[in-house]
Design an enzyme around this catalytic site. Structure first.
Site, PDB file in Angstrom:
ATOM      1  N   CYS A 161       4.412   3.063   8.513  1.00 38.06           N
ATOM      2  CA  CYS A 161       5.205   4.276   8.374  1.00 38.06           C
ATOM      3  C   CYS A 161       6.488   3.881   7.664  1.00 38.06           C
ATOM      4  O   CYS A 161       7.119   2.894   8.049  1.00 38.06           O
ATOM      5  CB  CYS A 161       5.514   4.883   9.744  1.00 38.06           C
ATOM      6  N   GLY A 276     -18.369  -5.042   6.506  1.00 30.29           N
ATOM      7  CA  GLY A 276     -17.225  -4.145   6.642  1.00 30.29           C
ATOM      8  C   GLY A 276     -16.698  -3.633   5.318  1.00 30.29           C
ATOM      9  O   GLY A 276     -15.877  -2.725   5.279  1.00 30.29           O
ATOM     10  N   PHE A 353      -5.261 -11.333  12.476  1.00 24.12           N
ATOM     11  CA  PHE A 353      -6.165 -11.222  11.326  1.00 24.12           C
ATOM     12  C   PHE A 353      -6.195  -9.759  10.899  1.00 24.12           C
ATOM     13  O   PHE A 353      -6.784  -8.910  11.559  1.00 24.12           O
ATOM     14  CB  PHE A 353      -7.563 -11.698  11.730  1.00 24.12           C
ATOM     15  N   SER A 363     -16.654  -8.876   9.373  1.00 25.99           N
ATOM     16  CA  SER A 363     -17.422  -9.892  10.087  1.00 25.99           C
ATOM     17  C   SER A 363     -16.923 -11.282   9.735  1.00 25.99           C
ATOM     18  O   SER A 363     -16.329 -11.508   8.674  1.00 25.99           O
ATOM     19  CB  SER A 363     -18.908  -9.785   9.715  1.00 25.99           C
ATOM     20  N   GLY A 366     -18.720 -12.670   6.632  1.00 19.75           N
ATOM     21  CA  GLY A 366     -18.114 -12.262   5.374  1.00 19.75           C
ATOM     22  C   GLY A 366     -16.892 -13.082   5.047  1.00 19.75           C
ATOM     23  O   GLY A 366     -16.653 -13.442   3.891  1.00 19.75           O
ATOM     24  N   ASN A 367     -16.110 -13.413   6.071  1.00 20.21           N
ATOM     25  CA  ASN A 367     -14.909 -14.220   5.855  1.00 20.21           C
ATOM     26  C   ASN A 367     -15.260 -15.618   5.355  1.00 20.21           C
ATOM     27  O   ASN A 367     -14.617 -16.149   4.443  1.00 20.21           O
ATOM     28  CB  ASN A 367     -14.128 -14.300   7.170  1.00 20.21           C
ATOM     29  N   GLU A 825      12.981  11.012  -7.637  1.00 21.92           N
ATOM     30  CA  GLU A 825      14.085  11.803  -8.172  1.00 21.92           C
ATOM     31  C   GLU A 825      13.975  11.930  -9.684  1.00 21.92           C
ATOM     32  O   GLU A 825      14.120  13.010 -10.236  1.00 21.92           O
ATOM     33  CB  GLU A 825      15.420  11.166  -7.793  1.00 21.92           C
ATOM     34  N   ARG A 903      28.328   3.364  -8.260  1.00 23.23           N
ATOM     35  CA  ARG A 903      28.452   3.409  -6.794  1.00 23.23           C
ATOM     36  C   ARG A 903      28.578   2.010  -6.209  1.00 23.23           C
ATOM     37  O   ARG A 903      29.333   1.791  -5.266  1.00 23.23           O
ATOM     38  CB  ARG A 903      27.272   4.158  -6.173  1.00 23.23           C
ATOM     39  N   ARG A 935      17.262   5.048  -1.814  1.00 19.73           N
ATOM     40  CA  ARG A 935      18.135   5.305  -0.661  1.00 19.73           C
ATOM     41  C   ARG A 935      19.305   4.313  -0.581  1.00 19.73           C
ATOM     42  O   ARG A 935      19.118   3.130  -0.333  1.00 19.73           O
ATOM     43  CB  ARG A 935      17.278   5.200   0.590  1.00 19.73           C
ATOM     44  N   GLU A1285      21.315   8.209   3.820  1.00 24.53           N
ATOM     45  CA  GLU A1285      21.505   6.897   3.214  1.00 24.53           C
ATOM     46  C   GLU A1285      22.454   5.969   3.967  1.00 24.53           C
ATOM     47  O   GLU A1285      22.245   4.758   3.982  1.00 24.53           O
ATOM     48  CB  GLU A1285      22.010   7.072   1.776  1.00 24.53           C
TER      49      GLU A1285
END
Length: 1353
Positions: A161, A276, A353, A363, A366-367, A825, A903, A935, A1285
């Site tokens: 997030c 996978g 992992f 799996s 696969g690795n 922007e 700025r 920001r 900001e």
């Protein structure tokens, strides 16, 4: 190695059958599924279930998380798994039930508690990541109705997030856990951050500490969940028959018997075995690999077997990593501890992992077969010399052989001794003997969900009951194209005592045996070489502790202060507090100002009903656009040939500079120094050269790769600031200077003069929703665009310019953005202009949403900065003068760089009064994509220099930097170097509150003691203030408009000039409108931001969205109130609806526009004595405590306390969310996020795989935020202050705390406490700054002696 032969029985003939699976309880049947199609594409494009989002396409962000349910026929149970739909092939869904965000609840029917709690705990801001987070939590609860906080930690490893700072998500979801699910309900002392029952006390103090009421949550009843489709459960044929799906370019096979699998592999030795799809999916998407044969063996019993043997546990090669971890956990609890040393090591590594969504389907086989040189598990298996069972079909017979991982297994980059026609069937996890010890470590940029930089596994067996090495195997990843062993070093260890003398010999030998070329891929050469030695030493300490516990070594053989060197960091259970001003008791209950209201769209975002740009339904005749991008950083264009592309079926057009006049092609935000399509020259990799338009995304992108461009390279290629300085590559009219006082005289008279420098890198915006645009022609001379932009008016203006229409024929709409942070922007034009042009010229709707790698390659980043300063100060530490040079890496065009630099120059002094100043600024022109707003907009970069200044002064005069800060702080009435008087400057109050809240001095004393007791772990604490000016740098942008329409039923439609990016702007505007009109918020709605509702809008940026749009809303409300006043006076007891009804029948206008311009800002001081650069300042102070691992450079933020002065908060929940989100983004900027470019200007870090932003596990262990009370701001709407900001710079508290910890480590070694540490303070920089006997073994190649793999921009 053994070989067995068995006669093959007849193999069933495969036949094509339809794909059958369920989605949200509805059956889906597809007779011709495409093996190349992912589940995400199928859900969004074919089933139109757009709640599931595309964030990255490589399984690194979790935005596409859905739940897959399937029957385990062996146990007849249902397994519920969170998976990444962007990687999962839709063909793998046969016999499965898929649940998406739409399938668990909606605002129209009933919310699921998982959806409700994230919304009401304020855990959804932009909302683009919310469906993925909700589905991760939902899948956990379906598997585990009462999870623990540890389960919660694991669940979100694969989710990112960018907005919230994670705290509110965890606060909301911890109410489901056994630790915090309490019969006391909202009275539980654990609720709201484990603070205890302090509600009564806070009420008395006039503050509140509850942002949400747990008692209002819907109860969670696991028995009410939908059942698994009986058709799938009762019919074993879904898992028992061979499947074949043939697509246009590839074929999907799903065998159900080992013989069938071996037959397929014999016929198609280079066919890809997919379990996978976590590796192959990425290769197909981003490397454009085509695999004609896909073999999916997940129903072959031998590949899914788990069986315990006397000396090992056998895992089938298709067993998922999560199942392996779960089984090992059960066995380690029951087997003798000494037998499980390898198992515990494997579990520890599996925990880190990738993310849980990957581990649920990926799996181990696969690795191993992928053979990545930085695989997490291969070093462990290699050091264990694990046995592999390999089968093949040769001449009609099955051959089974045993292969050992270890010396010689990996033969080259992603190659091993298993032959193409062979199949890896099973892996043996060995049980360890009594005298055998196994330790493994991994170091990555980020602990959770990250690939390793270097990892190590040590497998040592001692002679019985001694510390004499009998046998040892060591394996390392990240040091070569394959997992490496160290046989020569291992040989010298045999028959030697496990002691410090051996460590010295091993360290020297490993440096010789495992060299690394100075230009090796991955860079960080010295760091990686030092990690080999450091990780071995950590293993040495860990094994010593086990030997001490076993009585083999004496208890004090390792000094107690060194023991913690063996440890790694673990995520603590979050503790937090949020303190804000309580609303007055006389305030009307329907007046929402000052109350923690949830985001207006939060519930829709939590249910997947919120519509983003690419969720808009497709038009029947819609086309898709793909950009053709430059592959050279600096070159002349010789020719562009789109012939091959245009030959492809379904391709309609190619656009380039030849389709526009020179005037139409010239665009730019302020200066028209860019082009829609590069015409004669490209100035960076990723510059738009052309655009292909085709029937769909796959065809368009495939055709775009067939456009052939011939270049003539131009030199030099300038990438870094230092290169720009060397070549004097600056934009015209730079440098610029700002002077105050007499700098030369002040420096001459100063007691001390110090010259220093500091440097910080850029930062990728990584909004979860990439740039997107849908353009539709209206009539033959109008265009309507839906665009993911912070600046609809700019898009409108430039689209009108490019297609030669007046602005009133172009409408740009933005309903909501999945994050922006400044990146949308000005840079949205890169996509919007080609899309609009194609739509207008072809007369058809055209759409495009950039893939994550395209977005990162084209849109630019935060500006990297270099500061060089000379500071004069008294012996008491009072700064009297500063001469500073500021260099900004702007990229190839100006964009907004001039304003960013301005700025930075205005903020370089932060909160400190410096009477004599000369500040110079250079905008460096380089061959990178144009860097842009982000920001903070230059403010954090400038303040970064200030905090270096203040600490340099404190170090030289031998004083506490807190005291030096105090004597240099601005006071109310002081004038800045850009001639603005500070009218109210509460920084001392913020600092005192923060010192008290954080228990700064108490923690600092504890840190001194901790550092004394720990050699290889050090802690640091740091305080940072911030002063951020609020206003656009360009005067004309400090204006806003609003439009309010009241309908006859009393409902209110509000439009204003700001765009909802997740910052809660629409929510705040609704609150302002509700108070001004005196009506409940439920009567007010904001539909979108559109240029045909409010014209000439300013970009939603500079933190002023609430300030200027809020005042415009109040202006419109005041007009309406004046019109309604006679009716209200005549009918004082009537309702709002009655007043509106009467106004309508009296023909009173119920529509009003509002307008606001910020007073005094940008005016000429000669004409206006109140002229100012900024409307006011938002201030704050933060304190962070960080612990570092001196051996690896890893770190953990133990606590953060923030006190912000944001006036009288309009909405404390949104404002605190903004503060926490800004802090985490600042933490990423200063500590974690590193942009990686090649010397030729290619961006390597173009996705979450290589670019690491903070995850759930990176938030401070204790995270407290307080809003300063009793500090109203007279210059903004309802006495509030801007908040978007200003808090970001407080993220630098982690950087400076890390620097304090490094200083402690260096001081212990007698090294200089003055050292350079660039931001971000990555693990590599931390480790190499903590110089010790191990780093001294590493030769540093001279910088001019080799061509590095990467450069720092």
């Amino acid at each position: 190695m053994t070989t067995n032969s068995n006669v093959v029985l007849s193999v069933p003939v495969e036949k094509e059958s339809p794909l059958i699976f369920f989605v949200n309880g509805k059956k889906v049947t597809d007779a011709e599924p495409d093996p190349e199609c992912t589940l995400l594409t199928y859900l969004r494009d074919k089933l139109r279930l757009c709640g599931t989002k595309l964030g990255c396409g490589e399984g690194g962000c979790g935005a596409c998380t859905v739940m897959i349910s399937r029957v385990d026929r062996a146990t007849n149970s249902i397994k519920h798994l969170a998976v990444n739909a962007c990687l999962m092939p839709v063909c793998a869904m046969h016999g499965c039930a898929v649940t998406t965000i739409e399938g668990i609840g909606s605002t129209r029917t009933r919310l699921h508690p998982v959806q409700e709690r994230i919304a009401k705990s304020h855990g959804s801001q932009c909302g683009f990541c919310t469906p993925g987070i909700v589905m991760s939590m939902y899948a956990l609860l379906r598997s585990m109705p009462l999870p623990s906080m540890k389960d919660l930690e694991v669940t979100f490893q694969g989710n990112l997030c960018r907005c919230t700072g994670y705290r509110p998500i965890l606060e909301g979801y911890k109410t489901f856990t056994k630790e915090f699910s309490c019969s006391m309900g909202d009275k539980c002392c654990k609720v709201n951050g484990n603070k205890g029952c302090n509600g009564a006390e806070s009420e008395q103090n006039g503050v509140n500490d509850q942002l949400f009421e747990k008692s209002e949550f819907l109860p969670f009843d696991p028995s009410q969940e939908p059942i698994f489709p009986p058709e799938l459960h009762l019919n074993p044929q879904f898992d028992a028959v061979n499947l074949v799906f043939t697509g246009p370019r590839s074929t999907w096979y799903r065998p159900v018997e080992l013989l069938d699998l071996l037959k397929l592999k014999a016929e198609h030795p280079h066919g890809k075995i997919i379990v996978g799809n976590t590796e192959v999916g990425v290769e197909m998407k981003f490397k454009q690999f085509l695999y004609p044969v896909h073999i999916n063996p997940i129903k072959v019993p031998e590949l899914n077997e788990i069986r315990e043997l006397e000396d090992s546990i056998l895992f089938g090669s298709a067993v998922t990593l999560m199942d392996i971890e779960e089984y090992l956990r059960g066995r380690t609890e029951k087997l003798p501890r000494h037998q499980t040393r390898f198992f515990r090591c494997a579990m520890k590594m599996l925990h880190y992992f990738a993310g849980k969504q990957i581990r649920n389907v990926a799996s181990l086989g696969g690795n191993i077969m992928t053979g990545s040189p930085i695989s997490d598990m291969n070093p462990i298996l290699t050091a264990a010399c694990a046995k592999l069972k390999v089968c093949s079909l040769v001449d009609g017979k099955v051959h089974t052989r045993e292969v050992r991982m270890g010396p010689g297994f990996f033969t080259g980059y992603r190659k091993n001794t298993i032959l193409p026609h062979e199949v890896l069937v099973a892996i043996h996890f060995p049980k360890t003997s009594k005298d055998q010890y196994f330790v493994a470590y991994k170091q990555a940029r980020r602990r959770d969900d990250d690939i390793a930089i270097v990892n190590a596994a040590i497998n040592v067996t001692f002679e019985p009951n001694t510390n004499i090495v009998q046998e040892i195997y060591m394996a390392f990843g990240g040091m070569a194209p394959t997992t490496l062993m160290a046989p020569a070093t291992s040989k010298i260890m045999v028959k030697q005592k496990w002691d410090r003398v051996l460590v010295e010999r091993v360290a020297e030998s490993l440096c010789v045996e495992l060299p690394l070329a100075s230009s090796a891929p991955g860079g960080m050469i010295a760091y990686r070489r030092s990690l080999v030695v450091s990780l071995f030493f950590k293993a040495f300490l860990a094994i010593c502790q086990e030997l001490m516990q076993a009585g083999v070594l004496e208890a004090n053989v390792i000094p107690e202060r060194e023991l913690s060197g063996a440890e790694t960091f673990h995520t603590p259970i979050l503790k937090s507090a949020q303190i804000f001003e309580r609303v007055r008791s006389e305030q009307s209950t329907c007046d929402p100002i000052g109350r923690p209201k949830i985001h207006a769209s939060a519930l829709k975002q939590a249910t997947g009903e919120a519509i983003y740009c690419d969720d808009i339904p497709r038009h029947e005749n819609e086309l898709y656009l793909a950009l053709v991008l430059s592959t050279k950083a600096h070159a002349n264009i010789i020719s562009i040939d789109a012939t091959d592309a245009l030959r492809q079926p379904g391709v309609h057009a190619f656009f380039s500079s030849k389709d526009l006049t020179q005037h139409e092609n010239e665009v730019g935000t302020v200066f028209h120094d860019e082009e829609v399509f590069a015409s004669k020259k490209v100035n960076c990799q990723g510059q738009v050269v052309g655009a292909i338009v085709a029937d769909n995304q796959v065809l368009a992108q495939r055709a775009a790769r067939l456009v052939h461009i011939k270049y003539e390279e131009v030199y030099p290629v300038i990438i870094t600031i230092e290169q720009a300085i060397e070549h004097k590559s600056y934009f015209p009219n730079y440098p610029q200077f700002n002077e105050k006082g007499n700098i030369d005289k002040a420096l001459k008279e100063a007691d001390h003069v110090y010259e220093g420098s500091c440097r910080m890198g850029g930062q990728e915006h990584f909004y979860l929703e990439t740039n997107a645009c849908v353009s539709t022609p209206r009539d033959n001379d109008e265009i309507e665009l839906f665009c993911s932009t912070q600046n609809p008016s700019e898009i409108q203006k430039l689209v009108a310019h490019v297609v030669s229409l007046p602005c009133h024929r172009v409408v740009c709409r933005s309903k909501r953005l999945g994050g922006g942070f400044g990146g949308k922007e000005s840079r949205s034009i890169i996509l919007a202009l080609p899309v609009a042009l194609a739509s207008y010229r072809l007369g058809r709707p055209v759409r495009c949403m950039l893939d994550r790698d395209e977005d990162m390659m084209t849109t630019g980043t935060r500006h990297p900065f270099l500061f060089k300063y000379k500071v004069g100060f008294t012996k008491e530490g009072l700064i009297t003068a500063c001469n500073i040079e500021c260099y900004a890496n702007a990229g190839w065009s100006m964009d907004l760089s001039f304003s960013v630099l301005e700025r930075a120059m205005n903020h370089f002094e932060n909160c400190y009064r410096i009477p004599n100043i000369k500040v110079g600024g250079w905008v460096c022109k380089t061959n990178l994509p144009s860097n842009t707003a982000f920001r903070g907009f230059g403010g954090p970069q400038g303040m970064f220099a200030a905090e270096h200044l203040i600490r340099d002064v404190a170090r030289i005069v031998g004083k506490d930097y807190i005291d030096v800060m105090r004597i240099n702080f601005y006071k109310t009435g002081d004038i800045t170097h850009y001639n603005q008087r500070l009218e109210d400057f509460p920084i001392e109050r913020c600092m005192n509150d923060c010192l008290e809240q954080s228990k700064f001095h108490e923690k600092r004393a504890q840190i001194v003691e901790f550092n004394r007791k720990n050699r290889w772990r050090k802690r640091g604490i740091s305080l940072v203030p911030t002063k951020y000016g609020i206003a656009f740098g360009a005067m004309h942008l400090n204006q806003a408009g609003a439009l309010i329409n009241i309908y006859a039923d009393g409902s209110v439609l509000l439009s204003h000039g700001g765009v909802e990016i997740g910052q809660g702007l629409h929510t705040k505007m609704i609150q302002c409108c509700a108070r001004a009109l005196g009506i409940p918020t439920e009567l007010i709605h904001i539909s979108e931001t559109a240029t045909d509702k409010v014209p000439n809008t300013s970009p939603t940026a500079a933190s002023v969205g609430s300030d200027i749009n809020g005042m415009a809303v109040l202006d419109a409300c005041e007009k309406l109130n004046r019109r309604l006043r006679p009716i209200k006076e005549a009918h004082p007891n009537a309702s709002w609806h009655a007043w509106i009804n009467k106004a309508y029948f009296q023909r009173i206008s119920l529509s009003a526009s509002g307008f606001y311009k910020m007073p005094d800002v940008g005016d000429d001081p000669a004409k206006n004595p109140n002229a100012r650069t900024y409307n006011y300042y938002t201030n704050g102070v933060g304190v962070s405590v960080v612990e570092i691992d001196c051996l690896t450079g890893d770190h953990q933020v133990l606590s953060t306390d923030i006190v912000m002065d944001i006036g009288s908060s309009l909405n404390p929940a949104i404002d605190i969310g903004q503060i926490e989100g800004a802090f985490m983004q600042g933490y990423g900027l200063f500590v974690l996020e590193e942009l990686i470019y090649s010397p030729q200007g290619a961006l390597y870090s173009r996705g979450p795989g290589m670019y690491k932003l903070p995850g759930f596990a990176d938030i401070p262990g204790e995270f407290n935020v307080s809003l300063l009370t009793g500090a109203p701001n007279p210059r903004a709407v309802y006495s509030s202050k801007a908040v978007g900001e200003p808090p970001l710079f407080i993220g630098s508290t982690a950087f400076f705390a890390i620097k304090e910890a490094i200083t402690a480590a260096r001081a212990e070694r007698g090294l200089s406490v003055h050292f350079q540490l660039e931001a971000p303070a990555t693990a590599a920089r931390i480790r190499m700054a903590c110089q010790d006997e191990f780093t001294e073994l590493i030769d540093q190649p001279p910088t001019d002696a080799h061509k590095p793999w990467n450069v720092v921009p």
